[in-house]
Motif scaffolding. Structure first.
Motif, mmCIF file in Angstrom:
data_model
loop_
_atom_site.group_PDB
_atom_site.id
_atom_site.type_symbol
_atom_site.label_atom_id
_atom_site.label_comp_id
_atom_site.label_asym_id
_atom_site.label_seq_id
_atom_site.Cartn_x
_atom_site.Cartn_y
_atom_site.Cartn_z
ATOM 1 N N PRO A 159 0.834 -1.210 0.000
ATOM 2 C CA PRO A 159 0.000 0.000 0.000
ATOM 3 C C PRO A 159 0.869 1.259 0.000
ATOM 4 O O PRO A 159 1.873 1.337 0.708
ATOM 5 C CB PRO A 159 -0.804 -0.122 1.297
ATOM 6 C CG PRO A 159 -0.785 -1.588 1.621
ATOM 7 C CD PRO A 159 0.560 -2.080 1.154
ATOM 8 N N LEU A 160 0.478 2.233 -0.804
ATOM 9 C CA LEU A 160 1.249 3.474 -0.919
ATOM 10 C C LEU A 160 0.535 4.661 -0.286
ATOM 11 O O LEU A 160 1.116 5.387 0.503
ATOM 12 C CB LEU A 160 1.543 3.771 -2.400
ATOM 13 C CG LEU A 160 2.465 2.786 -3.118
ATOM 14 C CD1 LEU A 160 2.557 3.146 -4.593
ATOM 15 C CD2 LEU A 160 3.851 2.794 -2.491
ATOM 16 N N CYS A 161 -0.709 4.895 -0.659
ATOM 17 C CA CYS A 161 -1.433 6.046 -0.114
ATOM 18 C C CYS A 161 -2.919 5.890 -0.407
ATOM 19 O O CYS A 161 -3.322 5.082 -1.252
ATOM 20 C CB CYS A 161 -0.912 7.360 -0.707
ATOM 21 S SG CYS A 161 -0.913 7.415 -2.511
ATOM 22 N N ASP A 162 -3.732 6.652 0.305
ATOM 23 C CA ASP A 162 -5.175 6.673 0.079
ATOM 24 C C ASP A 162 -5.527 7.910 -0.738
ATOM 25 O O ASP A 162 -4.985 8.998 -0.521
ATOM 26 C CB ASP A 162 -5.937 6.698 1.399
ATOM 27 C CG ASP A 162 -5.836 5.372 2.145
ATOM 28 O OD1 ASP A 162 -5.554 4.358 1.486
ATOM 29 O OD2 ASP A 162 -6.015 5.364 3.371
ATOM 30 N N GLU A 163 -6.457 7.723 -1.663
ATOM 31 C CA GLU A 163 -6.896 8.824 -2.524
ATOM 32 C C GLU A 163 -8.400 9.012 -2.340
ATOM 33 O O GLU A 163 -9.183 8.077 -2.532
ATOM 34 C CB GLU A 163 -6.565 8.505 -3.979
ATOM 35 C CG GLU A 163 -6.846 9.642 -4.939
ATOM 36 C CD GLU A 163 -6.354 9.336 -6.349
ATOM 37 O OE1 GLU A 163 -6.337 10.253 -7.170
ATOM 38 O OE2 GLU A 163 -5.993 8.172 -6.622
ATOM 39 N N ALA A 164 -8.804 10.207 -1.940
ATOM 40 C CA ALA A 164 -10.221 10.487 -1.713
ATOM 41 C C ALA A 164 -11.000 10.455 -3.022
ATOM 42 O O ALA A 164 -10.511 10.889 -4.070
ATOM 43 C CB ALA A 164 -10.383 11.853 -1.049
ATOM 44 N N LEU A 165 -12.212 9.898 -2.951
ATOM 45 C CA LEU A 165 -13.122 9.894 -4.096
ATOM 46 C C LEU A 165 -14.265 10.870 -3.831
ATOM 47 O O LEU A 165 -14.703 11.044 -2.695
ATOM 48 C CB LEU A 165 -13.681 8.489 -4.324
ATOM 49 C CG LEU A 165 -12.663 7.410 -4.704
ATOM 50 C CD1 LEU A 165 -13.363 6.058 -4.835
ATOM 51 C CD2 LEU A 165 -11.939 7.762 -5.986
ATOM 52 N N LEU A 182 -23.942 8.476 1.721
ATOM 53 C CA LEU A 182 -23.934 7.299 0.851
ATOM 54 C C LEU A 182 -25.338 6.984 0.350
ATOM 55 O O LEU A 182 -25.513 6.495 -0.774
ATOM 56 C CB LEU A 182 -23.337 6.110 1.593
ATOM 57 C CG LEU A 182 -21.810 6.169 1.791
ATOM 58 C CD1 LEU A 182 -21.356 5.071 2.764
ATOM 59 C CD2 LEU A 182 -21.078 6.017 0.470
ATOM 60 N N ALA A 183 -26.349 7.272 1.158
ATOM 61 C CA ALA A 183 -27.723 7.068 0.714
ATOM 62 C C ALA A 183 -28.055 7.998 -0.446
ATOM 63 O O ALA A 183 -28.730 7.600 -1.410
ATOM 64 C CB ALA A 183 -28.697 7.287 1.874
ATOM 65 N N GLU A 184 -27.594 9.240 -0.360
ATOM 66 C CA GLU A 184 -27.812 10.181 -1.458
ATOM 67 C C GLU A 184 -27.047 9.752 -2.707
ATOM 68 O O GLU A 184 -27.536 9.891 -3.832
ATOM 69 C CB GLU A 184 -27.386 11.591 -1.026
ATOM 70 C CG GLU A 184 -28.308 12.218 0.004
ATOM 71 C CD GLU A 184 -27.752 13.518 0.566
ATOM 72 O OE1 GLU A 184 -28.566 14.409 0.880
ATOM 73 O OE2 GLU A 184 -26.511 13.647 0.684
ATOM 74 N N LEU A 185 -25.838 9.224 -2.504
ATOM 75 C CA LEU A 185 -25.054 8.731 -3.636
ATOM 76 C C LEU A 185 -25.803 7.607 -4.339
ATOM 77 O O LEU A 185 -25.845 7.553 -5.577
ATOM 78 C CB LEU A 185 -23.695 8.229 -3.147
ATOM 79 C CG LEU A 185 -22.817 7.519 -4.193
ATOM 80 C CD1 LEU A 185 -22.396 8.489 -5.289
ATOM 81 C CD2 LEU A 185 -21.596 6.893 -3.531
ATOM 82 N N VAL A 238 -18.217 8.963 -9.750
ATOM 83 C CA VAL A 238 -17.397 8.856 -8.545
ATOM 84 C C VAL A 238 -15.956 8.716 -9.014
ATOM 85 O O VAL A 238 -15.576 7.699 -9.592
ATOM 86 C CB VAL A 238 -17.803 7.647 -7.682
ATOM 87 C CG1 VAL A 238 -16.874 7.521 -6.475
ATOM 88 C CG2 VAL A 238 -19.255 7.786 -7.221
ATOM 89 N N LEU A 239 -15.172 9.777 -8.777
ATOM 90 C CA LEU A 239 -13.794 9.813 -9.260
ATOM 91 C C LEU A 239 -12.921 10.575 -8.276
ATOM 92 O O LEU A 239 -13.425 11.261 -7.374
ATOM 93 C CB LEU A 239 -13.708 10.477 -10.636
ATOM 94 C CG LEU A 239 -14.351 9.737 -11.818
ATOM 95 C CD1 LEU A 239 -14.410 10.631 -13.032
ATOM 96 C CD2 LEU A 239 -13.606 8.453 -12.122
ATOM 97 N N ILE A 258 -17.964 12.478 -0.252
ATOM 98 C CA ILE A 258 -18.926 11.395 -0.076
ATOM 99 C C ILE A 258 -18.783 10.817 1.326
ATOM 100 O O ILE A 258 -17.737 10.268 1.677
ATOM 101 C CB ILE A 258 -18.702 10.283 -1.110
ATOM 102 C CG1 ILE A 258 -18.849 10.840 -2.538
ATOM 103 C CG2 ILE A 258 -19.692 9.138 -0.902
ATOM 104 C CD1 ILE A 258 -18.422 9.849 -3.610
ATOM 105 N N GLY A 259 -19.819 10.949 2.131
ATOM 106 C CA GLY A 259 -19.843 10.338 3.461
ATOM 107 C C GLY A 259 -18.872 10.976 4.430
ATOM 108 O O GLY A 259 -18.181 11.943 4.137
#
Length: 305
Positions: A159-165, A182-185, A238-239, A258-259
């Protein structure tokens, strides 16, 4: 046996096909078949069983594949060690990148690679996660960057890093929107890649854990095409921020978290568990570990060594 025959055999065995191996090796298929047959005659063993779908390995073939990979690795290590005597690592690294990363990483990575490893060669190939995993397994790639890779016995994952969506939507008034649940998504019409794309799997997993399902308006596996469709009003996406920032449609779109605390995709460095890493490949991995956090966060890159 000679090294060329071993290389040909290993590639045919890994790809499971004389046709595919001939294309990758850039050799005529009859010539490739002739070399493998000469190897079998010399060893007095049948190594490959031909069938309508390609080839399978005999027990002797499996044994030679194991030793052949080791022989080729030692040859590559010898070249590298001789290169170190000259003061620089040599060899070649084949790197797989997701399309969104390829657009922003290829140029600075190539520049840093040439500065750090001037006698080595770099090949960058762009592709989807499933295709890159297959290329890692059959030896066409040495290293790949993948989002949310599923652990498996034949790959090693770092694992290198987390990327927000984000929820990406058409910006009607040019203002930033607030976070969405998430419900709205789940209720939004999504233009989203098909399975098993990493984003699709992540969205379905997160929604499924809450008893929800995404509303799929369109399935398309091209990120630029997804953004074109969102900008045309076909739905939302979602990107990552990075994927949107390199698009010429970025000014017409807005991103919404998101969330809570946010939906994230994990970027990892993935290599084959069956092939030892050469020194040149290890140097490439270290370079990626240094550069990627800055790329993902939009910060200035560290100076080239």
């Amino acid at each position: 046996m000679d090294l060329k025959q071993i290389e040909y055999f290993v590639r045919v065995a890994e790809l499971g096909s004389f046709t595919r191996a001939a294309i990758v090796l850039d050799i005529a298929q009859p010539a490739l078949s002739r070399q493998i047959r000469q190897l079998e005659v010399e060893l007095r063993q049948t190594l490959l069983l031909r069938n309508g779908r390609g080839v399978t390995l005999t027990e002797a073939g499996k044994l030679l594949l194991e030793h052949g990979r080791g022989v080729l690795h030692q040859v590559e290590r010898t070249r590298e060690e001789l290169g170190r005597v000259r003061g620089a690592l040599a060899g070649k690294v084949a790197l797989g990148l997701p399309p969104s990363l390829s657009r922003v990483l290829s140029v600075p990575l190539s520049r840093a690679f040439r500065a750090r490893l001037p006698e080595a060669a770099l090949a960058i190939r762009e592709g989807l996660s499933a295709n890159m995993l297959e290329a890692l397994r059959n030896g066409r790639l040495d290293v790949a960057l993948l989002y949310n890779p599923v652990p498996a016995a034949d790959i090693d994952i770092l694992p290198l890093c987390d990327e927000a969506l984000y929820l990406v939507e058409l910006a009607d008034d040019g203002t930033a929107g607030g976070p969405v649940t998430l419900a709205e998504l789940a209720a939004r019409p999504l233009v989203i890649p098909s399975q098993p794309h990493a984003i699709r799997m992540l969205v379905e997993s997160e929604l499924g854990a809450r008893g929800l399902r995404p509303t799929v308006a369109l399935e398309i596996d091209s990120v630029p095409a997804i953004l074109e469709l969102v900008a045309d009003g076909a739905g939302c996406a979602v990107l990552s921020r990075l994927a949107v920032s390199v698009s010429d449609k970025a000014a017409r779109l807005r991103l919404r978290q998101i969330g809570e605390p946010g939906l994230c995709s994990r970027l990892a460095l993935v290599v084959s568990a069956h092939r030892p890493r050469t020194l040149t490949q290890q140097a490439m991995q270290e370079l990626l570990r240094e550069m990627l956090p800055a790329i993902i966060e939009g910060k200035p890159l560290p100076p080239a060594p």
